[in-house]
Scaffold this motif. Structure first.
Motif, PDB file in Angstrom:
ATOM      1  N   ASP A  16       0.833  -1.210   0.000  1.00  0.00           N
ATOM      2  CA  ASP A  16       0.000   0.000   0.000  1.00  0.00           C
ATOM      3  C   ASP A  16       0.868   1.261   0.000  1.00  0.00           C
ATOM      4  O   ASP A  16       0.629   2.190  -0.777  1.00  0.00           O
ATOM      5  N   THR A  19       2.645   1.625  -3.389  1.00  0.00           N
ATOM      6  CA  THR A  19       1.704   2.120  -4.399  1.00  0.00           C
ATOM      7  C   THR A  19       1.483   3.620  -4.245  1.00  0.00           C
ATOM      8  O   THR A  19       1.490   4.364  -5.231  1.00  0.00           O
ATOM      9  N   LYS A  20       1.305   4.087  -3.020  1.00  0.00           N
ATOM     10  CA  LYS A  20       1.110   5.523  -2.774  1.00  0.00           C
ATOM     11  C   LYS A  20       2.359   6.317  -3.165  1.00  0.00           C
ATOM     12  O   LYS A  20       2.253   7.412  -3.717  1.00  0.00           O
ATOM     13  N   GLU A  23       2.447   6.622  -6.955  1.00  0.00           N
ATOM     14  CA  GLU A  23       1.472   7.636  -7.380  1.00  0.00           C
ATOM     15  C   GLU A  23       2.014   9.043  -7.109  1.00  0.00           C
ATOM     16  O   GLU A  23       1.806   9.961  -7.902  1.00  0.00           O
ATOM     17  N   TYR A  24       2.703   9.218  -5.999  1.00  0.00           N
ATOM     18  CA  TYR A  24       3.300  10.515  -5.678  1.00  0.00           C
ATOM     19  C   TYR A  24       4.371  10.878  -6.703  1.00  0.00           C
ATOM     20  O   TYR A  24       4.429  12.016  -7.172  1.00  0.00           O
ATOM     21  N   PRO A  66       4.808   9.570   0.603  1.00  0.00           N
ATOM     22  CA  PRO A  66       4.266   8.576   1.532  1.00  0.00           C
ATOM     23  C   PRO A  66       5.314   7.692   2.210  1.00  0.00           C
ATOM     24  O   PRO A  66       5.098   7.247   3.344  1.00  0.00           O
TER      25      PRO A  66
END
Length: 91
Positions: A16, A19-20, A23-24, A66
Motif C-alpha cells: 500500500d 503504491t502511494k 502515485e506521488y 508517503p
C-alpha cells in the motif's frame, strides 16, 4: 532549483505504501518536477531528484512522500547544481 532527497530505510514497507509512493512520483512527473528517482542497490534506501522553488518547498515535497510521511524512511535533503552539456559541465 534542483534538490535531492536521500532516503534511508527505517521500517518495513508494504504494498500500500509503495503504491502511494509511486502515485506521488507520477504526480511530481506530471508537474514536471521529477528528474530522477530510484532505490540504491548497495545501501538501504533510495533517492528522488526534483525541482522546487526553494528549500522550504523542497522539504515539504520530501515530507509529503508517503514513504517518508509514513515513517518507513527518513530523509536528508541536498541542493544540487546539475552539470551537463548545456553548461559545459560547470567548467
Amino acid at each position: 532549483m534542483t534538490y535531492v532527497y536521500l532516503m534511508k530505510n527505517e521500517k518495513p514497507l508494504n504494498s500500500d505504501i509503495i503504491t502511494k509512493h509511486v502515485e506521488y512520483l507520477k504526480k511530481l512527473k506530471s508537474e514536471e518536477r521529477l528528474l530522477l528517482c530510484g532505490p540504491f542497490t548497495d545501501y538501504p534506501g533510495g533517492m528522488v531528484v526534483f525541482s522546487a522553488e526553494g528549500i522550504e518547498e523542497a522539504i515539504s515535497i520530501a515530507k509529503t512522500d508517503p514513504l517518508i510521511s509514513s515513517g518507513c524512511k527518513s530523509f536528508e535533503i541536498r541542493t544540487i547544481e546539475l552539470a551537463n552539456e548545456e553548461n559545459n559541465y560547470l567548467i
